[in-house]
Design a protein around this motif. Structure first.
Motif, PDB file in Angstrom:
ATOM      1  N   SER A 147      48.834  51.528  38.581  1.00  0.00           N
ATOM      2  CA  SER A 147      49.874  50.711  37.946  1.00  0.00           C
ATOM      3  C   SER A 147      50.172  49.460  38.754  1.00  0.00           C
ATOM      4  CB  SER A 147      51.155  51.532  37.767  1.00  0.00           C
ATOM      5  OG  SER A 147      50.943  52.609  36.880  1.00  0.00           O
ATOM      6  N   LYS A 148      50.241  49.606  40.068  1.00  0.00           N
ATOM      7  CA  LYS A 148      50.518  48.454  40.921  1.00  0.00           C
ATOM      8  C   LYS A 148      49.399  47.418  40.849  1.00  0.00           C
ATOM      9  CE  LYS A 148      53.479  50.854  44.255  1.00  0.00           C
ATOM     10  NZ  LYS A 148      53.609  51.350  45.647  1.00  0.00           N
ATOM     11  N   LEU A 149      48.163  47.876  40.815  1.00  0.00           N
ATOM     12  CA  LEU A 149      47.052  46.943  40.729  1.00  0.00           C
ATOM     13  C   LEU A 149      46.954  46.322  39.336  1.00  0.00           C
ATOM     14  CD1 LEU A 149      44.315  48.797  42.814  1.00  0.00           C
ATOM     15  CD2 LEU A 149      45.687  46.805  43.470  1.00  0.00           C
ATOM     16  N   ALA A 150      47.322  47.077  38.322  1.00  0.00           N
ATOM     17  CA  ALA A 150      47.347  46.520  36.971  1.00  0.00           C
ATOM     18  C   ALA A 150      48.370  45.399  36.882  1.00  0.00           C
ATOM     19  CB  ALA A 150      47.669  47.604  35.953  1.00  0.00           C
ATOM     20  N   TYR A 151      49.494  45.580  37.558  1.00  0.00           N
ATOM     21  CA  TYR A 151      50.525  44.535  37.592  1.00  0.00           C
ATOM     22  C   TYR A 151      49.997  43.300  38.293  1.00  0.00           C
ATOM     23  CZ  TYR A 151      54.834  42.063  38.634  1.00  0.00           C
ATOM     24  OH  TYR A 151      55.808  41.095  38.743  1.00  0.00           O
ATOM     25  N   ALA A 152      49.286  43.495  39.401  1.00  0.00           N
ATOM     26  CA  ALA A 152      48.721  42.362  40.137  1.00  0.00           C
ATOM     27  C   ALA A 152      47.692  41.626  39.284  1.00  0.00           C
ATOM     28  CB  ALA A 152      48.079  42.840  41.432  1.00  0.00           C
ATOM     29  N   ALA A 153      46.921  42.376  38.498  1.00  0.00           N
ATOM     30  CA  ALA A 153      45.901  41.761  37.645  1.00  0.00           C
ATOM     31  C   ALA A 153      46.520  40.932  36.534  1.00  0.00           C
ATOM     32  CB  ALA A 153      45.004  42.839  37.040  1.00  0.00           C
ATOM     33  N   ARG A 154      47.740  41.302  36.111  1.00  0.00           N
ATOM     34  CA  ARG A 154      48.387  40.598  35.005  1.00  0.00           C
ATOM     35  C   ARG A 154      49.399  39.574  35.491  1.00  0.00           C
ATOM     36  NH1 ARG A 154      48.607  45.927  32.834  1.00  0.00           N
ATOM     37  NH2 ARG A 154      50.792  46.054  33.452  1.00  0.00           N
ATOM     38  N   ALA A 155      49.467  39.374  36.792  1.00  0.00           N
ATOM     39  CA  ALA A 155      50.464  38.453  37.338  1.00  0.00           C
ATOM     40  C   ALA A 155      50.310  37.086  36.692  1.00  0.00           C
ATOM     41  CB  ALA A 155      50.307  38.348  38.851  1.00  0.00           C
ATOM     42  N   PRO A 169      40.678  40.620  34.942  1.00  0.00           N
ATOM     43  CA  PRO A 169      39.411  41.279  35.291  1.00  0.00           C
ATOM     44  C   PRO A 169      39.087  42.435  34.358  1.00  0.00           C
ATOM     45  CG  PRO A 169      41.141  41.931  36.812  1.00  0.00           C
ATOM     46  CD  PRO A 169      41.707  40.824  35.971  1.00  0.00           C
ATOM     47  N   LEU A 170      37.804  42.698  34.217  1.00  0.00           N
ATOM     48  CA  LEU A 170      37.335  43.844  33.445  1.00  0.00           C
ATOM     49  C   LEU A 170      37.680  45.118  34.204  1.00  0.00           C
ATOM     50  CD1 LEU A 170      35.603  44.587  30.909  1.00  0.00           C
ATOM     51  CD2 LEU A 170      33.642  44.622  32.438  1.00  0.00           C
ATOM     52  N   LEU A 171      38.263  46.075  33.525  1.00  0.00           N
ATOM     53  CA  LEU A 171      38.673  47.320  34.163  1.00  0.00           C
ATOM     54  C   LEU A 171      37.658  48.415  33.903  1.00  0.00           C
ATOM     55  CD1 LEU A 171      40.796  49.019  35.654  1.00  0.00           C
ATOM     56  CD2 LEU A 171      41.912  49.409  33.446  1.00  0.00           C
ATOM     57  N   MET A 172      37.191  49.057  34.966  1.00  0.00           N
ATOM     58  CA  MET A 172      36.206  50.111  34.869  1.00  0.00           C
ATOM     59  C   MET A 172      36.772  51.396  35.459  1.00  0.00           C
ATOM     60  SD  MET A 172      33.810  48.190  33.625  1.00  0.00           S
ATOM     61  CE  MET A 172      32.427  49.325  33.653  1.00  0.00           C
ATOM     62  N   GLU A 225      44.005  43.274  26.020  1.00  0.00           N
ATOM     63  CA  GLU A 225      44.749  43.829  27.135  1.00  0.00           C
ATOM     64  C   GLU A 225      43.773  44.656  27.940  1.00  0.00           C
ATOM     65  OE1 GLU A 225      47.711  43.523  28.412  1.00  0.00           O
ATOM     66  OE2 GLU A 225      48.382  42.078  26.935  1.00  0.00           O
ATOM     67  N   THR A 226      43.502  44.255  29.156  1.00  0.00           N
ATOM     68  CA  THR A 226      42.453  44.892  29.948  1.00  0.00           C
ATOM     69  C   THR A 226      42.642  46.396  30.076  1.00  0.00           C
ATOM     70  OG1 THR A 226      42.304  42.849  31.209  1.00  0.00           O
ATOM     71  CG2 THR A 226      41.243  44.772  32.151  1.00  0.00           C
ATOM     72  N   ASP A 227      43.879  46.845  30.218  1.00  0.00           N
ATOM     73  CA  ASP A 227      44.111  48.272  30.416  1.00  0.00           C
ATOM     74  C   ASP A 227      43.677  49.116  29.238  1.00  0.00           C
ATOM     75  OD1 ASP A 227      45.113  47.684  32.837  1.00  0.00           O
ATOM     76  OD2 ASP A 227      47.200  48.080  32.374  1.00  0.00           O
ATOM     77  N   ASN A 228      43.526  48.486  28.081  1.00  0.00           N
ATOM     78  CA  ASN A 228      43.137  49.234  26.892  1.00  0.00           C
ATOM     79  C   ASN A 228      41.637  49.248  26.689  1.00  0.00           C
ATOM     80  OD1 ASN A 228      45.784  49.783  26.273  1.00  0.00           O
ATOM     81  ND2 ASN A 228      46.036  47.952  25.016  1.00  0.00           N
ATOM     82  N   HIS A 229      40.888  48.635  27.620  1.00  0.00           N
ATOM     83  CA  HIS A 229      39.435  48.588  27.476  1.00  0.00           C
ATOM     84  C   HIS A 229      38.781  49.130  28.729  1.00  0.00           C
ATOM     85  CE1 HIS A 229      40.804  45.773  24.393  1.00  0.00           C
ATOM     86  NE2 HIS A 229      39.712  46.143  23.761  1.00  0.00           N
ATOM     87  N   ILE A 230      38.975  50.408  28.950  1.00  0.00           N
ATOM     88  CA  ILE A 230      38.407  51.084  30.102  1.00  0.00           C
ATOM     89  C   ILE A 230      37.044  51.644  29.732  1.00  0.00           C
ATOM     90  CG2 ILE A 230      38.702  52.995  31.724  1.00  0.00           C
ATOM     91  CD1 ILE A 230      41.693  52.743  31.335  1.00  0.00           C
ATOM     92  N   ALA A 231      36.052  51.297  30.520  1.00  0.00           N
ATOM     93  CA  ALA A 231      34.698  51.803  30.251  1.00  0.00           C
ATOM     94  C   ALA A 231      34.512  53.100  31.024  1.00  0.00           C
ATOM     95  CB  ALA A 231      33.657  50.770  30.701  1.00  0.00           C
TER      96      ALA A 231
END
Length: 234
Positions: A147-155, A169-172, A225-231
């Motif tokens: 969650s903390k890194l997701a927040y940093a990615a969306r800053a 960034p693309l989330l894997m 929304e990057t968090d919704n596209h997890i490979a």
């Protein structure tokens, strides 16, 4: 990445992937980067040829799990290869495994080119600076850290763009800590990021190919929304 640079998803349509082939199932002509080649081994077994280098007659299918399943159902392999062949029941899983291995290999190349970092602090810094083009979490990662890194990615900056005016960034996900550690040459990797650069571009190409195979998406839609596209690779 400057504002004129294309989105990450467009890496699949770059100069190296302009060559097209026809999908043996749909008969649709697509870039090679969106297709997977198959050949018949000397014993008649169908094998995937991700690098498109194996000798002999080959056939191409769109790189999606459901396409392979439908091709097996319709006996497309024998017709396209023009011979009696044996198609393994787990062919789609074999392809998924090869794509996963290829992706981890590309991660290792990025690491050797110093275009990958691991560890919460380094990953967070890369996200905040806008240098990270991909974020990876091990299966063992805690929700709080993710969650903390997701927040940093969306800053967001004052103009509403992400850090540096760049895309998220693309989330894997779906890799074990051991797998990430082996690829990066470090023990116990929980979080990692791939940074901008030539080696990172090849990682993104492999990541999008694997994402397409599992989800059917060849590109990330605008405004995603990057968090919704997890490979997930499992």
């Amino acid at each position: 990445m400057s504002s004129a640079e294309p989105p990450l998803a467009e890496k699949l349509s770059g100069p190296k992937l302009e060559r097209t082939r026809m999908c043996a199932l749909s008969r649709q002509v697509l870039p090679e980067g969106e297709l997977i080649r198959f050949v018949a081994a000397p014993d008649g077994h169908v094998v995937p040829d991700l690098k498109a280098r194996l000798p002999g007659r080959g056939m191409w299918l769109e790189g999606r799990r459901e396409v392979i399943a439908e091709a097996m159902k319709r006996k497309v392999f024998a017709r396209a290869l023009k011979q009696d062949v044996s198609v393994p029941e787990g062919l789609a899983d074999d392809v998924a495994g090869l794509l996963r291995t290829q992706l981890l290999g590309r991660l290792g190349l990025a690491a050797r080119a110093r275009q990958a970092v691991s560890g919460f602090a380094k990953v967070e810094a890369a996200l905040k600076s806008g240098e990270a083009i991909a974020l990876l979490h091990a299966e063992e990662a805690a929700e709080d850290g993710k969650s903390k890194l997701a927040y940093a990615a969306r800053a967001k900056e004052s103009d509403g763009k992400t850090a540096g005016g760049r895309a998220e960034p693309l989330l894997m996900a779906g890799f074990t800590s051991a797998e990430l550690g082996l690829a990066l040459g470090r023990p116990h990797v929980i979080h990692a990021a791939v940074l901008r650069g030539a080696a990172a571009d090849t990682f993104i190409g492999a990541a999008l190919r694997s994402l397409q195979f599992e989800t059917g998406r060849s590109q990330r839609p605008p405004g995603h929304e990057t968090d919704n596209h997890i490979a997930s690779r499992r």
